[in-house]
Design an enzyme around this catalytic site. Structure first.
Site, PDB file in Angstrom:
ATOM      1  N   GLY A  12      -7.048  15.006   6.958  1.00 42.74           N
ATOM      2  CA  GLY A  12      -5.735  15.384   6.415  1.00 42.74           C
ATOM      3  C   GLY A  12      -5.488  16.870   6.295  1.00 42.74           C
ATOM      4  N   MET A  90      -4.235   7.857  13.698  1.00 39.75           N
ATOM      5  CA  MET A  90      -4.818   7.476  14.983  1.00 39.75           C
ATOM      6  C   MET A  90      -4.457   6.036  15.362  1.00 39.75           C
ATOM      7  SD  MET A  90      -5.796  10.372  15.552  1.00 39.75           S
ATOM      8  CE  MET A  90      -7.043  10.954  16.662  1.00 39.75           C
ATOM      9  N   LEU A  93       2.051   3.461  17.832  1.00 35.33           N
ATOM     10  CA  LEU A  93       3.106   2.761  17.101  1.00 35.33           C
ATOM     11  C   LEU A  93       3.760   1.716  18.002  1.00 35.33           C
ATOM     12  CD1 LEU A  93       4.926   5.663  15.198  1.00 35.33           C
ATOM     13  CD2 LEU A  93       2.765   4.519  14.666  1.00 35.33           C
ATOM     14  N   HIS A 109      -0.206  17.013  18.356  1.00 37.10           N
ATOM     15  CA  HIS A 109      -1.275  16.708  19.295  1.00 37.10           C
ATOM     16  C   HIS A 109      -1.987  18.016  19.648  1.00 37.10           C
ATOM     17  CE1 HIS A 109      -3.424  14.393  22.269  1.00 37.10           C
ATOM     18  NE2 HIS A 109      -3.226  15.383  23.123  1.00 37.10           N
TER      19      HIS A 109
HETATM   20  C1  GAR Z   1      -5.588  17.010  14.491  1.00 43.42           C
HETATM   21  O1  GAR Z   1      -6.285  17.890  15.318  1.00 43.42           O
HETATM   22  C2  GAR Z   1      -4.448  16.355  15.244  1.00 43.42           C
HETATM   23  O2  GAR Z   1      -3.829  17.208  16.167  1.00 43.42           O
HETATM   24  C3  GAR Z   1      -5.182  15.239  15.938  1.00 43.42           C
HETATM   25  O3  GAR Z   1      -6.064  14.733  14.964  1.00 43.42           O
HETATM   26  C4  GAR Z   1      -6.448  15.807  14.115  1.00 43.42           C
HETATM   27  C5  GAR Z   1      -6.242  15.397  12.677  1.00 43.42           C
HETATM   28  O4  GAR Z   1      -6.766  16.361  11.809  1.00 43.42           O
HETATM   29  N1  GAR Z   1      -4.297  14.221  16.406  1.00 43.42           N
HETATM   30  C6  GAR Z   1      -4.421  13.613  17.580  1.00 43.42           C
HETATM   31  O5  GAR Z   1      -5.322  13.826  18.353  1.00 43.42           O
HETATM   32  C7  GAR Z   1      -3.320  12.614  17.909  1.00 43.42           C
HETATM   33  N2  GAR Z   1      -3.377  12.203  19.265  1.00 43.42           N
HETATM   34  P1  GAR Z   1      -6.358  16.407  10.279  1.00 43.42           P
HETATM   35  O6  GAR Z   1      -6.627  14.995   9.712  1.00 43.42           O
HETATM   36  O7  GAR Z   1      -7.269  17.401   9.672  1.00 43.42           O
HETATM   37  O8  GAR Z   1      -4.909  16.777  10.172  1.00 43.42           O
END
Ligand code: GAR
Length: 202
Positions: A12, A90, A93, A109
């Protein structure tokens, strides 16, 4: 006040960056109405609770995808949410979810889309030998990592980078990009022409 829901599955850090930006007054006219996770033990959900925000877990394990999405949609509608913020959520949808919030779901992303969609985008970029990397905030449509781009931030890949150091610098850009993108979308001061997000001149 525009009511935001933040959906997350893990640590998060993007949620925290958005909330911090809000507390600094950098996303005017918006509040976080709830933080929702498909994982009851997501660290981001615990942080939301510590910060006094409404936090909801709807565990996805063992549930059919459309049933889970229906439960999430119901929760978001109950909270009268204006904008849905995917922050490390993750899950793909279902079309029903997207139809319930047309042009009102944003995702971040960790690559310069359309390069490196899917999982582990930072590692994909590093392994491919990309010399420019970055992140993308986009509206969510029915294809994965595909909707209209709101904002991108790019950084150089350094010769001494590892996949981990690169990921950390991309994450830093993500934290700046997401708050800025939300601000732009909530301002309503834009048009979308084909796939192009065009801020209106004041
Ligand atoms: C982030 O790097 C986000 O860009 C990625 O997951 C991570 C979550 O980090 N999302 C994806 O890869 C979606 N395809 P966080 O929980 O610390 O925000």
């Amino acid at each position: 006040m525009k009511r935001l829901a933040v959906l997350l599955s893990g640590r998060g850090s993007n949620f925290i960056a958005i909330h911090d930006a809000m507390l600094r007054g950098e996303i005017p006219g918006a509040e976080i109405a709830l933080v929702l996770s498909n994982k009851a033990d997501a660290p981001g959900l615990a942080t939301a609770r510590e910060r006094g925000l409404i936090s909801v877990a709807i565990p996805s394990k063992g549930m059919k995808r459309d049933e889970h999405d229906q439960a999430v949609i119901a929760e978001l509608q109950r909270a009268e949410v204006d904008l849905v913020i995917l922050a490390g959520y993750m899950r793909l949808l279902t079309p029903a979810f997207i139809a319930a919030f047309p042009q009102r779901i944003l995702n971040i992303h960790p690559s310069l889309l359309p390069a490196f969609p899917g999982l582990d985008a930072q590692h994909q970029a590093f392994d491919y030998g990309a010399q420019i990397a970055g992140c993308t905030v986009h509206f969510v449509d029915e294809q994965m990592d595909h909707g209209v781009i709101v904002l991108q931030r790019a950084i150089a890949v350094n010769p001494d980078d590892t996949a981990e150091s690169l990921s950390a610098r991309i994450l830093h850009e993500e934290h700046i990009a997401y708050a800025e993108a939300i601000r732009r979308v909530l301002s309503g001061n834009y048009t979308i022409c084909n796939r192009r997000f065009i801020p209106k001149k004041n």
